[in-house]
Motif scaffolding. Sequence first.
Motif, short mmCIF file in Angstrom:
data_model
loop_
_atom_site.label_atom_id
_atom_site.label_comp_id
_atom_site.label_asym_id
_atom_site.label_seq_id
_atom_site.Cartn_x
_atom_site.Cartn_y
_atom_site.Cartn_z
N LEU A 200 11.85 17.36 17.36
CA LEU A 200 12.83 17.77 18.30
C LEU A 200 12.81 16.72 19.51
O LEU A 200 13.99 16.36 19.93
N ASP A 201 11.81 16.34 20.13
CA ASP A 201 11.69 15.30 21.18
C ASP A 201 10.54 14.76 21.43
O ASP A 201 9.42 15.12 20.56
N THR A 202 9.96 14.04 22.32
CA THR A 202 8.91 13.34 22.73
C THR A 202 8.35 13.91 23.89
O THR A 202 7.13 13.53 24.18
N TYR A 203 8.69 15.26 24.12
CA TYR A 203 7.98 15.94 25.34
C TYR A 203 6.52 16.79 24.81
O TYR A 203 6.72 17.19 23.70
N PRO A 204 5.75 16.89 25.47
CA PRO A 204 4.49 17.54 25.30
C PRO A 204 4.87 19.26 25.23
O PRO A 204 5.31 19.60 26.08
N HIS A 205 4.62 19.57 23.95
CA HIS A 205 5.03 21.23 23.96
C HIS A 205 3.53 22.02 23.86
O HIS A 205 3.72 23.27 23.96
N THR A 206 2.63 21.26 23.69
CA THR A 206 1.19 21.94 23.40
C THR A 206 0.16 21.13 24.73
O THR A 206 0.64 19.97 24.72
N LEU A 207 -0.95 21.74 24.73
CA LEU A 207 -1.83 21.36 25.67
C LEU A 207 -2.63 20.14 24.93
O LEU A 207 -2.86 20.18 23.71
N PRO A 208 -2.93 18.90 25.58
CA PRO A 208 -4.01 17.93 24.86
C PRO A 208 -5.31 18.38 25.13
O PRO A 208 -5.86 17.67 26.03
N PHE A 209 -5.87 19.32 24.25
CA PHE A 209 -7.11 19.66 24.35
C PHE A 209 -8.04 18.80 24.60
O PHE A 209 -8.11 17.95 23.87
N VAL A 210 -9.31 19.02 25.37
CA VAL A 210 -10.33 18.31 25.44
C VAL A 210 -11.51 18.37 24.20
O VAL A 210 -11.60 19.20 23.77
N ASP A 211 -11.88 17.05 24.06
CA ASP A 211 -12.62 16.78 22.97
C ASP A 211 -14.15 17.42 23.18
O ASP A 211 -14.69 17.57 24.05
N MET A 212 -14.76 17.97 22.18
CA MET A 212 -15.94 18.66 22.14
C MET A 212 -17.16 17.72 22.82
O MET A 212 -17.93 17.96 23.76
N HIS A 213 -17.26 16.38 22.43
CA HIS A 213 -18.08 15.37 23.30
C HIS A 213 -17.75 15.19 24.49
O HIS A 213 -18.84 14.83 25.20
N LEU B 68 -0.51 33.52 23.02
CA LEU B 68 -1.43 32.80 23.34
C LEU B 68 -1.57 32.14 24.69
O LEU B 68 -2.60 31.68 25.52
N GLY B 69 -0.35 31.94 25.41
CA GLY B 69 -0.29 31.47 26.88
C GLY B 69 1.17 30.78 26.84
O GLY B 69 2.04 31.47 27.45
N GLY B 70 1.40 29.40 26.66
CA GLY B 70 2.72 28.99 26.80
C GLY B 70 2.37 27.56 27.27
O GLY B 70 1.19 26.96 26.96
N ASN B 71 3.35 27.08 27.84
CA ASN B 71 3.21 25.44 28.28
C ASN B 71 3.01 25.38 29.64
O ASN B 71 4.16 25.40 30.22
N PRO B 72 1.81 25.04 30.38
CA PRO B 72 1.75 24.92 31.78
C PRO B 72 1.95 23.54 32.23
O PRO B 72 1.73 23.23 33.48
N LEU B 73 2.41 22.56 31.69
CA LEU B 73 2.11 21.40 31.79
C LEU B 73 3.31 20.80 32.69
O LEU B 73 4.53 21.40 32.46
N GLU B 74 3.02 20.33 33.79
CA GLU B 74 3.89 19.50 34.63
C GLU B 74 4.97 18.83 33.85
O GLU B 74 5.96 18.66 34.37
N SER B 75 4.68 18.10 33.00
CA SER B 75 5.21 17.05 32.12
C SER B 75 6.22 17.77 30.92
O SER B 75 6.61 17.35 30.13
N ARG B 76 6.23 19.12 31.06
CA ARG B 76 6.79 19.67 29.84
C ARG B 76 8.28 19.46 30.22
O ARG B 76 8.86 19.22 31.09
#
Length: 304
Positions: free
Chosen positions: A185-198, A236-244
């Motif tokens: 669709l596009d290059t915008y982030p549509h989901t959170l970039p979740f943090v790695d376990m480590h 589950l929530g949605g997209n809260p990113l300022e860069s959405r």
Amino acid sequence: MASPQSPSKLSAPIDLSRVRNLFARPERIVSSDFLRREIAARMHERLSLVKIIPKQVLDAGCGPGGDLALLQKTYPSAQILGLDGAGAMARAAKKPGASGSLNQLLSRLMPAKAGVDILCGDYGNLPLGPNSVDLLWSNLALHWHPLPDRVFAEWRRVLRVEGLLMFSSFGPDTFTELRTAFAALDTYPHTLPFVDMHDFGDQLVEAGFSTPVMDMERITVTYDTPQALLRDVRALGGNPLESRRRGLIGRAAWGRMLDALEAQRLPDGKLGLTFEVIYGHAFRPAPRTTTAGESIVRFQPRKP
């Protein structure tokens, strides 16, 4: 231990005011509650392996109160505090039945400090004093904060010495199918970039926790239609990113996304949605120095 001068580790450009707005209607998340309940049950299995008798328990990011009855049943003589940043969620957790009739019964039988109390507040800036709770529980809330390292430092502050932190969060492989589809669709982030376990493990150590234990598992939920899948994602929530992406998506662009999602059907014809679930627990250790900076050395008495 993290300090106010420590450089912040931004997980994502998350707009916290938008997070509160996304969770302003408790009924909006109902269809995805099956996943929260499943992960709460798996957290509880891990908790049962740790022998603690807490007097105060905090559920940080309690939502409408789904985990409160589980915590109260496990620790019936404890005071259970539920805290959420969205006022509507906190009000929903206060409603009769949110923590079950068990709460009403125990409130009559136990001392005044036992039972469930609900607070509205930021779990990254808790309205509690130092050394306030023995167990801090947080189920699928941490990934909604842009500075998890600061959250860990705050959680350590309110825990008593030898107090236990137990949390769950989504990891980077969550929504892989959805990210692939939205790339059409596009290059915008549509989901959170979740943090790695480590990275979470490192942040726990930096915040002053001892012996952090991290583990991860992948859960795949299947759907018959893209509409059902997307409905649960929104719940589950949605997209809260300022860069959405801002603005409407055209019909043709949306069709490309749906086609890309359809192309990922599993051999059985179902659409899969992956959740990487991270579980972590750690203790607040006893201090090694006094407030004056002097080292503390503890001696174990010799057994006769």
